[in-house]
Structure formats: C-alpha cells, structure tokens
Design an enzyme around this catalytic site. Sequence first.
Site, PDB file in Angstrom:
ATOM      1  N   SER A  62      -7.634  -8.251  -8.921  1.00 53.16           N
ATOM      2  CA  SER A  62      -6.735  -7.357  -9.643  1.00 53.16           C
ATOM      3  C   SER A  62      -5.764  -8.164 -10.502  1.00 53.16           C
ATOM      4  O   SER A  62      -5.161  -9.132 -10.043  1.00 53.16           O
ATOM      5  CB  SER A  62      -5.956  -6.490  -8.655  1.00 53.16           C
ATOM      6  OG  SER A  62      -6.819  -5.623  -7.957  1.00 53.16           O
ATOM      7  N   HIS A  87       0.384  -3.039  -8.998  1.00 58.06           N
ATOM      8  CA  HIS A  87       0.206  -3.014  -7.545  1.00 58.06           C
ATOM      9  C   HIS A  87       0.052  -4.412  -6.940  1.00 58.06           C
ATOM     10  O   HIS A  87       0.156  -4.558  -5.725  1.00 58.06           O
ATOM     11  CB  HIS A  87      -1.006  -2.147  -7.176  1.00 58.06           C
ATOM     12  CG  HIS A  87      -2.341  -2.767  -7.499  1.00 58.06           C
ATOM     13  ND1 HIS A  87      -3.021  -2.497  -8.667  1.00 58.06           N
ATOM     14  CD2 HIS A  87      -3.120  -3.638  -6.812  1.00 58.06           C
ATOM     15  CE1 HIS A  87      -4.154  -3.167  -8.687  1.00 58.06           C
ATOM     16  NE2 HIS A  87      -4.247  -3.869  -7.562  1.00 58.06           N
ATOM     17  N   ASP A 132      -0.226   0.871 -14.463  1.00 57.05           N
ATOM     18  CA  ASP A 132      -0.510  -0.177 -13.481  1.00 57.05           C
ATOM     19  C   ASP A 132      -0.446  -1.563 -14.124  1.00 57.05           C
ATOM     20  O   ASP A 132      -1.321  -2.406 -13.915  1.00 57.05           O
ATOM     21  CB  ASP A 132      -1.867   0.040 -12.823  1.00 57.05           C
ATOM     22  CG  ASP A 132      -2.015  -0.768 -11.535  1.00 57.05           C
ATOM     23  OD1 ASP A 132      -1.007  -1.367 -11.093  1.00 57.05           O
ATOM     24  OD2 ASP A 132      -3.119  -0.814 -10.972  1.00 57.05           O
TER      25      ASP A 132
END
Length: 437
Positions: A313, A192, A235
């Site tokens: 992230s 993402h 992910d």
Amino acid sequence: MQVATCNYPILPSQRGNVPASTSRSWLLGRRDLFLDGISSACSSENPTSGGAGSPLPTTPLPNPTVAEKQKNFKELGGLVGQFLPCIKRRTLFASWFVFLFCNPPRYFSAYALGDPSVTVEQVTPTVFPSGPLFPAEERIVQLFEKNTYSVVNIFDVTLRPQLNITGAVEVPEGNGSGVVWDTQGHIVTNYHVIGSSLSKNPSRGQVVARVNILASEGLQKNFEGRLVGADRAKDLAVLKVEASEDLLRPIKVGPSSSLKVGQQCLAIGNPFGFDHTLTVGVISGLNRDIFSQTGVTIGGGIQTDAAINPGNSGGPLLDSKGNLIGINTAIFTQTGTSAGVGFAIPSSTVSKIVPQLIQYGKAVRAGLNIEVAPDIVANQLNVRNGALILLVPQNSIAAKAGLLPTTRGFAGNIVLGDIIVAVDGKPVSSYIIFLLG
C-alpha cells in the site's frame, strides 16, 4: 552324561496326574519368574532320578517345602536363562537401547550413505554461462533498477516492528510503501498506512512516520516523516523528510486516462516487510470502485493482477515505460493475501490531490451541491448525452449561477432542467463521468 535340569517335576504330560492342590502350589507368578528366577544361571548336575531315558514319575508328589521351592525356582531360572539372552533386570532394560542402536528408526540420520567409488569432481555438474537476458527481461530489470530508488519504506511511529522469539521481524499491518514526489522531500503514500498516527489528530509538521530511503550504495537511510497533509476521502497522505537532493529521486508521473485493459504494469513495494519487491502483471480492469481501508469508496480505480499484498500500500503502479500510473491501495481477498485482484488510485487523481495537500494540508473540492439524474432516469426522459440536473438547492452556488432543476408543469408534465454537457472543457456523456470529474 551331564544334562541341565531344574528338578521341576510337574510337566505338561503329568498335569493330569497331579492333584489340584498340589499343582496350584507349584504355579509361578510372572514376577517370580522374570525378576527372581531369571537372575540365576542354569546349574549342571546329575539327575537325581533316572537317566535321560528314564520314564517320568506318574504318582502324585507331596507338597514341597519352602527350601525345596526356592531350589526349584533357581533351577527353573537356570533353564529359562538358556533361552533368554537377558538374564538381569538391568540388562533387560538396557537391551532396548541396544536394539534401538543396532536398529535405528527411520528418523535417525543415516551415517553409512555414499559411494566411495566416485569423486566429487565426477558428480559436479558443468555450470553453463547464462548469457545475456532477453529484451523483455532486460527492460523489466532496467525499470526496476531505475525506479526502486524512488520507492520508500514507511513505518507508522505508533506501530514499530517487533522482534519475536524466532528472530523474525514482525511488521505491523499499518506499515507500507511510498514514493518520492519531488526533490523538496515530499513523500506520497496512503492515508491508511499512517492511519494509526492520523487517528490521534496530529498537527501539521508533527512526526507521524519513519521513512527508509534507499541510497545509491544499497543502504537504507532512516528519516523522520513529518505530516504535510492527508485526505481520507481519496486515501492519500503526504509526508516530508529532511534528506539531501542527491538522495531524493522523484518518480515520473504518467497519464492514467489513456490506459488500456491488457497492457503490462509493474508494482514495487515492501510486502510483509520485504523491501523493494517487484511484481509484474497486466491491467485487468478500469473505472473500478475501490473500497479503501479508510472506510470510503474511491471511484475510477485501476484493477491489476500484479501481486499486491499488505505492505504494498502506498507504492507505485508503473506502466511499461516506468511512469507512475497509480498508487497501490487495496486488494480484494478472503485470505488477507493477494488473490490476483488489486486496486490502485489512478495518477490523474493523485496529481490533482497531492498538490492541494502540499499547499493547503487538505484537499479543496469545489462542488455545485446539485443532484444529477442517473443514466437510467435520463434515458427515460430522452436525455442521451450529458448530466441532467434534478434538484438545485435554494441560495446555493448553483442557484446563484442560474442552473435550473427538473420540475413539473401545471398539467403534470415533466419540464427538463439544465443539462451539463462539459466540465472544464471535458465532455460529459453520462452521470458516471460527471461524478468522476
């Protein structure tokens, strides 16, 4: 004796003796009083009737003429001028500025503060040397200094930072962190983080991100990040940069299967665009379901209370030895910032998926395409260990391998199917462990 007089015959003691028509003609408007009368100075002359102790007239007076009114106004203005310091209209307005200057409000700076009886040297405190760090602090500092060169800053090429009117750099939410995987220039991050570029279905080798790598001299060097592979289900994504080997410092991957709740962990990343930020916490949970921003649920996640914010992230979660135990990927929050509940993809999953992404560009998963009974159903059927097979599709790989499903006999009794007790040599004790592999 000279006295100031305004020749104004109507006084409070006389108002009862003056006819109404006469007294109304002597009333002054506020404009006449403050704008016309105040501009004149008081005149000094001998009183025209009576001395200082002369009794006031008690008989009504005739209506004065216009000339007499003007004269009386000027004399009244002179009398008022003795009691009002501002006698001009321009002075009346200017007096407010003088008042503010002499009596400044509390928001004005104070210019008369200080104590001239002391010197700067007398009020300067003594600065004591800090001395060596405590062993625990020294260990954390060394871990950060050692691993910070393995953490990169990633910017999605479709979401470039913007400079707002205040001069601050606005970093889009899609930007984040990554880790150097090897000396060939492979960079691991979250799917993402570069999701905006991936939504355009780029081909392998296409530039999808800008990667900033920290050099030994403390400078950030920018490189083009070309797509190698991506897996939305986990992910994870892999990029490649054309950087020299001396600039690439791969991170050390540690095991995540032996983690314990309560052990210390460290997170390094670029939250809100602040590059190479360190946060320290503990592992607060294991085998959590991670609800990723890609819209999928990732099992076996690591929960930590180390502060993780947007921009972290794709960055590493390290153990107390500096080994990678997870990739920070999500937070549980209602405000958009860290609430002490962060999640990381375990290194056991990362070490399985990343090599496949490098070699094939996608994750290759082997599946039996069977349905396994949940633990509660298996316990009712007296299956305590292993995964009970409920259904096996016809002509599937499992059917060709000879796996048998759970069925019912002629009398309606349940005939148990095969039970999977181990996968790749690892014991399977429950339905959950079978699903996690």
